[in-house]
Design a protein around this motif. Structure first.
Motif, PDB file in Angstrom:
ATOM      1  N   ALA A   1       0.823  -1.212   0.000  1.00 44.24           N
ATOM      2  CA  ALA A   1       0.000   0.000   0.000  1.00 44.24           C
ATOM      3  C   ALA A   1       0.857   1.261   0.000  1.00 44.24           C
ATOM      4  O   ALA A   1       0.461   2.282  -0.564  1.00 44.24           O
ATOM      5  CB  ALA A   1      -0.945   0.004   1.196  1.00 44.24           C
TER       6      ALA A   1
ATOM      7  N   GLN B   1      -3.398 -14.849  -3.741  1.00 44.87           N
ATOM      8  CA  GLN B   1      -3.716 -15.105  -2.338  1.00 44.87           C
ATOM      9  C   GLN B   1      -2.801 -16.174  -1.767  1.00 44.87           C
ATOM     10  O   GLN B   1      -2.355 -16.081  -0.623  1.00 44.87           O
ATOM     11  CB  GLN B   1      -5.182 -15.515  -2.173  1.00 44.87           C
ATOM     12  CG  GLN B   1      -5.611 -15.593  -0.729  1.00 44.87           C
ATOM     13  CD  GLN B   1      -5.470 -14.264  -0.002  1.00 44.87           C
ATOM     14  OE1 GLN B   1      -6.082 -13.290  -0.394  1.00 44.87           O
ATOM     15  NE2 GLN B   1      -4.675 -14.218   1.046  1.00 44.87           N
TER      16      GLN B   1
ATOM     17  N   LEU C   1      -5.297  -8.657   0.423  1.00 44.82           N
ATOM     18  CA  LEU C   1      -5.208  -8.051  -0.899  1.00 44.82           C
ATOM     19  C   LEU C   1      -6.423  -7.192  -1.199  1.00 44.82           C
ATOM     20  O   LEU C   1      -7.546  -7.533  -0.834  1.00 44.82           O
ATOM     21  CB  LEU C   1      -5.108  -9.145  -1.969  1.00 44.82           C
ATOM     22  CG  LEU C   1      -3.828  -9.953  -1.965  1.00 44.82           C
ATOM     23  CD1 LEU C   1      -3.962 -11.135  -2.903  1.00 44.82           C
ATOM     24  CD2 LEU C   1      -2.648  -9.085  -2.356  1.00 44.82           C
ATOM     25  N   ARG C   2      -6.157  -6.104  -1.892  1.00 39.05           N
ATOM     26  CA  ARG C   2      -7.211  -5.220  -2.392  1.00 39.05           C
ATOM     27  C   ARG C   2      -6.952  -5.020  -3.880  1.00 39.05           C
ATOM     28  O   ARG C   2      -5.806  -4.839  -4.301  1.00 39.05           O
ATOM     29  CB  ARG C   2      -7.148  -3.875  -1.655  1.00 39.05           C
ATOM     30  CG  ARG C   2      -8.078  -2.817  -2.203  1.00 39.05           C
ATOM     31  CD  ARG C   2      -8.018  -1.538  -1.376  1.00 39.05           C
ATOM     32  NE  ARG C   2      -6.705  -0.939  -1.260  1.00 39.05           N
ATOM     33  CZ  ARG C   2      -6.144  -0.119  -2.161  1.00 39.05           C
ATOM     34  NH1 ARG C   2      -6.776   0.168  -3.276  1.00 39.05           N
ATOM     35  NH2 ARG C   2      -4.957   0.399  -1.948  1.00 39.05           N
TER      36      ARG C   2
ATOM     37  N   ASP D   1      -6.887  -2.839  -7.073  1.00 38.68           N
ATOM     38  CA  ASP D   1      -6.789  -1.420  -7.412  1.00 38.68           C
ATOM     39  C   ASP D   1      -6.517  -1.321  -8.909  1.00 38.68           C
ATOM     40  O   ASP D   1      -5.369  -1.488  -9.336  1.00 38.68           O
ATOM     41  CB  ASP D   1      -5.677  -0.755  -6.608  1.00 38.68           C
ATOM     42  CG  ASP D   1      -5.588   0.732  -6.832  1.00 38.68           C
ATOM     43  OD1 ASP D   1      -6.583   1.334  -7.275  1.00 38.68           O
ATOM     44  OD2 ASP D   1      -4.509   1.305  -6.568  1.00 38.68           O
TER      45      ASP D   1
ATOM     46  N   LEU E   1      -2.819  -5.502  -7.685  1.00 32.65           N
ATOM     47  CA  LEU E   1      -3.253  -5.939  -6.363  1.00 32.65           C
ATOM     48  C   LEU E   1      -2.399  -5.201  -5.338  1.00 32.65           C
ATOM     49  O   LEU E   1      -1.195  -5.038  -5.522  1.00 32.65           O
ATOM     50  CB  LEU E   1      -3.078  -7.447  -6.214  1.00 32.65           C
ATOM     51  CG  LEU E   1      -3.951  -8.286  -7.144  1.00 32.65           C
ATOM     52  CD1 LEU E   1      -3.551  -9.750  -7.065  1.00 32.65           C
ATOM     53  CD2 LEU E   1      -5.414  -8.110  -6.771  1.00 32.65           C
TER      54      LEU E   1
ATOM     55  N   GLU F   1      -2.660  -4.692   1.857  1.00 27.86           N
ATOM     56  CA  GLU F   1      -3.073  -3.840   2.962  1.00 27.86           C
ATOM     57  C   GLU F   1      -2.801  -4.587   4.262  1.00 27.86           C
ATOM     58  O   GLU F   1      -2.631  -5.797   4.270  1.00 27.86           O
ATOM     59  CB  GLU F   1      -4.566  -3.521   2.857  1.00 27.86           C
ATOM     60  CG  GLU F   1      -4.949  -2.718   1.637  1.00 27.86           C
ATOM     61  CD  GLU F   1      -4.626  -1.236   1.769  1.00 27.86           C
ATOM     62  OE1 GLU F   1      -4.236  -0.780   2.865  1.00 27.86           O
ATOM     63  OE2 GLU F   1      -4.785  -0.536   0.756  1.00 27.86           O
TER      64      GLU F   1
ATOM     65  N   GLU G   1      -4.162  -5.128   8.328  1.00 29.92           N
ATOM     66  CA  GLU G   1      -5.239  -4.960   9.295  1.00 29.92           C
ATOM     67  C   GLU G   1      -4.795  -3.967  10.372  1.00 29.92           C
ATOM     68  O   GLU G   1      -3.670  -4.062  10.865  1.00 29.92           O
ATOM     69  CB  GLU G   1      -5.520  -6.324   9.922  1.00 29.92           C
ATOM     70  CG  GLU G   1      -6.782  -6.422  10.688  1.00 29.92           C
ATOM     71  CD  GLU G   1      -7.006  -7.871  11.101  1.00 29.92           C
ATOM     72  OE1 GLU G   1      -6.409  -8.270  12.127  1.00 29.92           O
ATOM     73  OE2 GLU G   1      -7.724  -8.569  10.400  1.00 29.92           O
TER      74      GLU G   1
END
Length: 62
Positions: free
Chosen positions: A12, A29, A47-48, A50, A54, A57, A59
């Motif tokens: 990120a 993943q 994973l996000r 965008d 990918l 991110e 937590e």
């Protein structure tokens, strides 16, 4: 129906984590899970999608 593919996984905050070949989200993943198991990524990383990349991110604790 086609399966979405990605070439880059980046953190990120910008640095590239993976840029080797085209992979599916499922393969990405697995790569992330393996990196968490090795201790290369923090537990809770995910994973996000965008655009065409990918993004890893983390937590937020607490």
């Amino acid at each position: 129906m086609t399966t979405a593919t990605f070439r880059i996984i980046r953190h990120a905050d910008g640095p590239v984590f993976f840029d080797d070949r085209t992979i599916t989200l499922a393969e990405a993943q697995i790569i992330i899970n393996d990196a968490i198991a090795r201790g290369d990524l923090e537990v809770g990383s995910f994973l996000r999608i965008d655009d065409e990349e990918l993004v890893i991110e983390h937590e937020v604790a607490g």
